[in-house]
Design a protein around this motif. Structure first.
Motif, PDB file in Angstrom:
ATOM      1  N   ARG A 169       0.173  -1.934  56.204  1.00 21.75           N
ATOM      2  CA  ARG A 169       1.348  -2.255  55.405  1.00 21.75           C
ATOM      3  C   ARG A 169       2.617  -2.447  56.233  1.00 21.75           C
ATOM      4  O   ARG A 169       3.466  -3.253  55.876  1.00 21.75           O
ATOM      5  N   ASP A 170       2.753  -1.675  57.311  1.00 22.81           N
ATOM      6  CA  ASP A 170       4.027  -1.656  58.038  1.00 22.81           C
ATOM      7  C   ASP A 170       3.814  -1.340  59.529  1.00 22.81           C
ATOM      8  O   ASP A 170       4.290  -0.315  60.017  1.00 22.81           O
ATOM      9  N   PRO A 171       3.105  -2.228  60.253  1.00 19.58           N
ATOM     10  CA  PRO A 171       2.795  -1.903  61.654  1.00 19.58           C
ATOM     11  C   PRO A 171       4.015  -1.823  62.571  1.00 19.58           C
ATOM     12  O   PRO A 171       3.965  -1.167  63.602  1.00 19.58           O
ATOM     13  N   TYR A 172       5.119  -2.466  62.193  1.00 21.13           N
ATOM     14  CA  TYR A 172       6.310  -2.457  63.049  1.00 21.13           C
ATOM     15  C   TYR A 172       7.364  -1.447  62.585  1.00 21.13           C
ATOM     16  O   TYR A 172       8.408  -1.322  63.202  1.00 21.13           O
ATOM     17  N   GLY A 173       7.086  -0.753  61.499  1.00 19.62           N
ATOM     18  CA  GLY A 173       8.053   0.209  60.967  1.00 19.62           C
ATOM     19  C   GLY A 173       7.456   1.592  60.896  1.00 19.62           C
ATOM     20  O   GLY A 173       7.239   2.245  61.920  1.00 19.62           O
ATOM     21  N   GLN A 174       7.133   2.042  59.675  1.00 22.77           N
ATOM     22  CA  GLN A 174       6.607   3.387  59.486  1.00 22.77           C
ATOM     23  C   GLN A 174       5.249   3.581  60.147  1.00 22.77           C
ATOM     24  O   GLN A 174       4.820   4.710  60.334  1.00 22.77           O
ATOM     25  N   GLY A 175       4.571   2.507  60.523  1.00 22.67           N
ATOM     26  CA  GLY A 175       3.256   2.613  61.133  1.00 22.67           C
ATOM     27  C   GLY A 175       3.263   2.760  62.649  1.00 22.67           C
ATOM     28  O   GLY A 175       2.259   2.467  63.293  1.00 22.67           O
ATOM     29  N   TRP A 176       4.350   3.223  63.233  1.00 24.37           N
ATOM     30  CA  TRP A 176       4.340   3.474  64.682  1.00 24.37           C
ATOM     31  C   TRP A 176       3.313   4.568  64.982  1.00 24.37           C
ATOM     32  O   TRP A 176       2.950   5.358  64.129  1.00 24.37           O
ATOM     33  N   LEU A 177       2.820   4.594  66.220  1.00 26.07           N
ATOM     34  CA  LEU A 177       1.766   5.537  66.599  1.00 26.07           C
ATOM     35  C   LEU A 177       2.293   6.789  67.289  1.00 26.07           C
ATOM     36  O   LEU A 177       2.033   7.900  66.851  1.00 26.07           O
ATOM     37  N   ILE A 178       2.975   6.594  68.392  1.00 25.82           N
ATOM     38  CA  ILE A 178       3.476   7.723  69.183  1.00 25.82           C
ATOM     39  C   ILE A 178       4.868   7.417  69.715  1.00 25.82           C
ATOM     40  O   ILE A 178       5.276   6.260  69.796  1.00 25.82           O
ATOM     41  N   LYS A 179       5.549   8.481  70.090  1.00 27.30           N
ATOM     42  CA  LYS A 179       6.780   8.393  70.872  1.00 27.30           C
ATOM     43  C   LYS A 179       6.488   9.160  72.154  1.00 27.30           C
ATOM     44  O   LYS A 179       5.914  10.251  72.113  1.00 27.30           O
ATOM     45  N   ALA A 180       6.842   8.545  73.267  1.00 29.00           N
ATOM     46  CA  ALA A 180       6.496   9.133  74.556  1.00 29.00           C
ATOM     47  C   ALA A 180       7.634   8.955  75.547  1.00 29.00           C
ATOM     48  O   ALA A 180       8.537   8.138  75.352  1.00 29.00           O
ATOM     49  N   ARG A 181       7.563   9.740  76.601  1.00 27.22           N
ATOM     50  CA  ARG A 181       8.456   9.601  77.751  1.00 27.22           C
ATOM     51  C   ARG A 181       7.657   8.911  78.837  1.00 27.22           C
ATOM     52  O   ARG A 181       6.602   9.410  79.233  1.00 27.22           O
ATOM     53  N   ALA A 182       8.123   7.764  79.299  1.00 25.33           N
ATOM     54  CA  ALA A 182       7.413   7.004  80.333  1.00 25.33           C
ATOM     55  C   ALA A 182       7.807   7.495  81.719  1.00 25.33           C
ATOM     56  O   ALA A 182       8.952   7.872  81.957  1.00 25.33           O
ATOM     57  N   THR A 183       6.835   7.481  82.612  1.00 27.05           N
ATOM     58  CA  THR A 183       7.114   7.802  84.015  1.00 27.05           C
ATOM     59  C   THR A 183       6.908   6.577  84.896  1.00 27.05           C
ATOM     60  O   THR A 183       7.010   6.677  86.118  1.00 27.05           O
ATOM     61  N   THR A 184       6.593   5.442  84.270  1.00 23.83           N
ATOM     62  CA  THR A 184       6.476   4.172  84.989  1.00 23.83           C
ATOM     63  C   THR A 184       7.333   3.126  84.288  1.00 23.83           C
ATOM     64  O   THR A 184       7.779   3.324  83.160  1.00 23.83           O
ATOM     65  N   SER A 185       7.499   2.011  84.934  1.00 27.53           N
ATOM     66  CA  SER A 185       8.350   0.928  84.452  1.00 27.53           C
ATOM     67  C   SER A 185       7.694   0.143  83.313  1.00 27.53           C
ATOM     68  O   SER A 185       6.464   0.110  83.181  1.00 27.53           O
TER      69      SER A 185
END
Length: 136
Positions: free
Chosen positions: A100-116
């Motif tokens: 229904r909403d892959p770009y909105g409420q359907g996000w998967l994770i939030k992360a801190r990146a250690t690479t570019s």
């Protein structure tokens, strides 16, 4: 934010994309990761999502979870090295939010990146790449 149709799939400007049909959005120090409209459309009705726990170490290119439909099981691949800060409980409770909403409420994770994030595609580049694939 405008959503532009590419054939039948939507690509949201202002996000970055990878060739696993995932998107990323940098918000301050956290990066949100989700699946594209192409992924949800070709998977069909998504019935199950397995997402990592907070603190999980992401290794670029390695699986970090999966999504399943009645016809398909797909791996989710870490788009960068980093650490998971939060997984979207809404997706785990109601996986069809990805349809229904892959770009909105359907996000998967939030992360801190250690690479570019330099190897990602812009929305325009992803749209062009998608239109050249054997998916049309």
């Amino acid at each position: 934010m405008a959503i532009e149709p590419i054939h039948r799939w939507k690509v949201v400007p202002g996000r970055l994309y990878d060739r696993h049909h995932q998107w990323v959005l940098q918000e301050d120090v956290l990066i949100t990761v989700g699946v594209t409209d192409y992924t949800q459309d070709t998977a069909g009705d998504i019935l199950y999502a397995a997402l990592p726990e907070p603190g999980t170490v992401l290794v670029e290119g390695m699986p970090f979870g999966s999504i399943e439909s009645g016809k398909w099981v797909g791996q989710l691949y870490a788009p960068f090295d980093g650490v998971v800060i939060v997984a979207n409980a809404l997706v785990q409770d109601d996986p069809q939010i990805l349809n229904r909403d892959p770009y909105g409420q359907g996000w998967l994770i939030k992360a801190r990146a250690t690479t570019s994030l330099e190897n990602f595609l812009s929305a325009d580049a992803y749209s062009a790449w998608l239109s050249q694939q054997d998916v049309l």
